[in-house]
Design a protein around this motif. Structure first.
Motif, PDB file in Angstrom:
ATOM      1  N   VAL A  74       0.869  -1.179   0.000  1.00 39.06           N
ATOM      2  CA  VAL A  74       0.000   0.000   0.000  1.00 39.06           C
ATOM      3  C   VAL A  74       0.908   1.233   0.000  1.00 39.06           C
ATOM      4  O   VAL A  74       2.041   1.164   0.469  1.00 39.06           O
ATOM      5  CB  VAL A  74      -0.968   0.025   1.215  1.00 39.06           C
ATOM      6  N   PRO A  75       0.424   2.358  -0.520  1.00 37.61           N
ATOM      7  CA  PRO A  75       1.293   3.540  -0.625  1.00 37.61           C
ATOM      8  C   PRO A  75       1.559   4.241   0.709  1.00 37.61           C
ATOM      9  O   PRO A  75       2.610   4.851   0.878  1.00 37.61           O
ATOM     10  CB  PRO A  75       0.528   4.463  -1.569  1.00 37.61           C
ATOM     11  N   GLU A  76       0.641   4.139   1.650  1.00 39.95           N
ATOM     12  CA  GLU A  76       0.809   4.857   2.909  1.00 39.95           C
ATOM     13  C   GLU A  76       1.467   3.966   3.965  1.00 39.95           C
ATOM     14  O   GLU A  76       1.316   2.756   3.952  1.00 39.95           O
ATOM     15  CB  GLU A  76      -0.544   5.363   3.433  1.00 39.95           C
ATOM     16  N   GLY A  77       2.206   4.603   4.871  1.00 37.53           N
ATOM     17  CA  GLY A  77       2.817   3.880   5.981  1.00 37.53           C
ATOM     18  C   GLY A  77       1.835   3.726   7.130  1.00 37.53           C
ATOM     19  O   GLY A  77       0.744   4.293   7.131  1.00 37.53           O
ATOM     20  N   LYS A  78       2.234   2.949   8.109  1.00 32.53           N
ATOM     21  CA  LYS A  78       1.423   2.756   9.303  1.00 32.53           C
ATOM     22  C   LYS A  78       1.278   4.098  10.023  1.00 32.53           C
ATOM     23  O   LYS A  78       2.252   4.816  10.192  1.00 32.53           O
ATOM     24  CB  LYS A  78       2.096   1.718  10.205  1.00 32.53           C
ATOM     25  N   GLN A  79       0.065   4.429  10.436  1.00 29.47           N
ATOM     26  CA  GLN A  79      -0.193   5.734  11.044  1.00 29.47           C
ATOM     27  C   GLN A  79      -0.344   5.689  12.562  1.00 29.47           C
ATOM     28  O   GLN A  79       0.141   6.572  13.251  1.00 29.47           O
ATOM     29  CB  GLN A  79      -1.474   6.338  10.445  1.00 29.47           C
ATOM     30  N   VAL A  80      -1.063   4.706  13.077  1.00 27.05           N
ATOM     31  CA  VAL A  80      -1.356   4.639  14.514  1.00 27.05           C
ATOM     32  C   VAL A  80      -1.286   3.186  14.975  1.00 27.05           C
ATOM     33  O   VAL A  80      -1.082   2.271  14.181  1.00 27.05           O
ATOM     34  CB  VAL A  80      -2.757   5.215  14.829  1.00 27.05           C
ATOM     35  N   LYS A  81      -1.519   2.998  16.274  1.00 22.94           N
ATOM     36  CA  LYS A  81      -1.504   1.655  16.853  1.00 22.94           C
ATOM     37  C   LYS A  81      -2.542   0.762  16.185  1.00 22.94           C
ATOM     38  O   LYS A  81      -3.633   1.195  15.864  1.00 22.94           O
ATOM     39  CB  LYS A  81      -1.809   1.762  18.358  1.00 22.94           C
ATOM     40  N   ASN A  82      -2.160  -0.522  15.989  1.00 22.75           N
ATOM     41  CA  ASN A  82      -3.116  -1.489  15.436  1.00 22.75           C
ATOM     42  C   ASN A  82      -4.321  -1.619  16.368  1.00 22.75           C
ATOM     43  O   ASN A  82      -4.175  -1.572  17.572  1.00 22.75           O
ATOM     44  CB  ASN A  82      -2.562  -2.913  15.387  1.00 22.75           C
ATOM     45  N   ARG A  83      -5.478  -1.870  15.802  1.00 22.86           N
ATOM     46  CA  ARG A  83      -6.668  -2.204  16.595  1.00 22.86           C
ATOM     47  C   ARG A  83      -6.801  -3.712  16.716  1.00 22.86           C
ATOM     48  O   ARG A  83      -7.592  -4.207  17.502  1.00 22.86           O
ATOM     49  CB  ARG A  83      -7.912  -1.631  15.927  1.00 22.86           C
ATOM     50  N   LEU A  84      -6.057  -4.438  15.929  1.00 25.99           N
ATOM     51  CA  LEU A  84      -6.042  -5.891  15.944  1.00 25.99           C
ATOM     52  C   LEU A  84      -4.586  -6.306  15.918  1.00 25.99           C
ATOM     53  O   LEU A  84      -3.780  -5.692  15.213  1.00 25.99           O
ATOM     54  CB  LEU A  84      -6.755  -6.427  14.688  1.00 25.99           C
ATOM     55  N   HIS A  85      -4.233  -7.312  16.701  1.00 25.55           N
ATOM     56  CA  HIS A  85      -2.851  -7.791  16.657  1.00 25.55           C
ATOM     57  C   HIS A  85      -2.827  -9.305  16.831  1.00 25.55           C
ATOM     58  O   HIS A  85      -3.801  -9.902  17.269  1.00 25.55           O
ATOM     59  CB  HIS A  85      -1.982  -7.099  17.721  1.00 25.55           C
ATOM     60  N   LEU A  86      -1.701  -9.892  16.465  1.00 23.59           N
ATOM     61  CA  LEU A  86      -1.505 -11.320  16.645  1.00 23.59           C
ATOM     62  C   LEU A  86      -0.822 -11.579  17.974  1.00 23.59           C
ATOM     63  O   LEU A  86       0.070 -10.828  18.372  1.00 23.59           O
ATOM     64  CB  LEU A  86      -0.633 -11.885  15.521  1.00 23.59           C
TER      65      LEU A  86
END
Length: 145
Positions: A74-86
């Motif tokens: 995807v063109p954009e980078g990560k912006q904030v904390k995940n709402r879902l994680h492993l």
């Protein structure tokens, strides 16, 4: 009726992130389609130009029981904390210091593959067994549990 689940990661470098998660989970890269000996051969046949060959990647559980992980550029980078994680179950059946020691070994191994250690949550019985919060090479949080 149970449904099959795929976990999809938006990312900047699908091949690198797929390699990291294959290492983290004991997965392997998905084989190329039937009739092709390599992904390059398949992508050549499908007319995918070289600059688009790292747009997607996938890893699978070699045992066939875990979900497929799919990585898409995807063109954009990560912006904030995940709402879902492993949660990567790295110390099943262990408790106390033995559990935390096993989690530390797993954390060190994954740091050597590009993960970042974010914090350690100490055990707080009876409900909290302790865990280590990590981030994959693109900053996606996950826990060693």
């Amino acid at each position: 009726m149970a449904r099959e689940v795929q976990i999809t990661f938006d990312c900047a470098d699908p091949a690198a992130l797929a390699a990291f998660w294959a290492e983290a989970l004991g997965y392997r890269l998905q084989d190329p389609p039937a009739g092709f000996e390599s992904w390059d051969q398949a992508l050549d046949a499908f007319g995918v130009p070289p600059e688009k060959r790292n747009d997607r990647s996938a890893v699978i559980d070699p045992e066939g029981s875990g979900p497929r992980l799919f990585f898409q550029r995807v063109p954009e980078g990560k912006q904030v904390k995940n709402r879902l994680h492993l949660d990567v179950r790295s110390a099943p059946g262990l408790e106390g210091e033995a559990r935390m020691a096993a989690l530390e070994v797993a954390a060190e191994r994954l740091v050597s593959h590009g993960a970042a250690r974010l914090r350690r949550q100490e055990p707080a019985p009876p409900l909290e067994a302790g865990y280590i919060v990590m981030a994959d090479p693109e900053g996606n949080e996950f826990c060693l549990d």
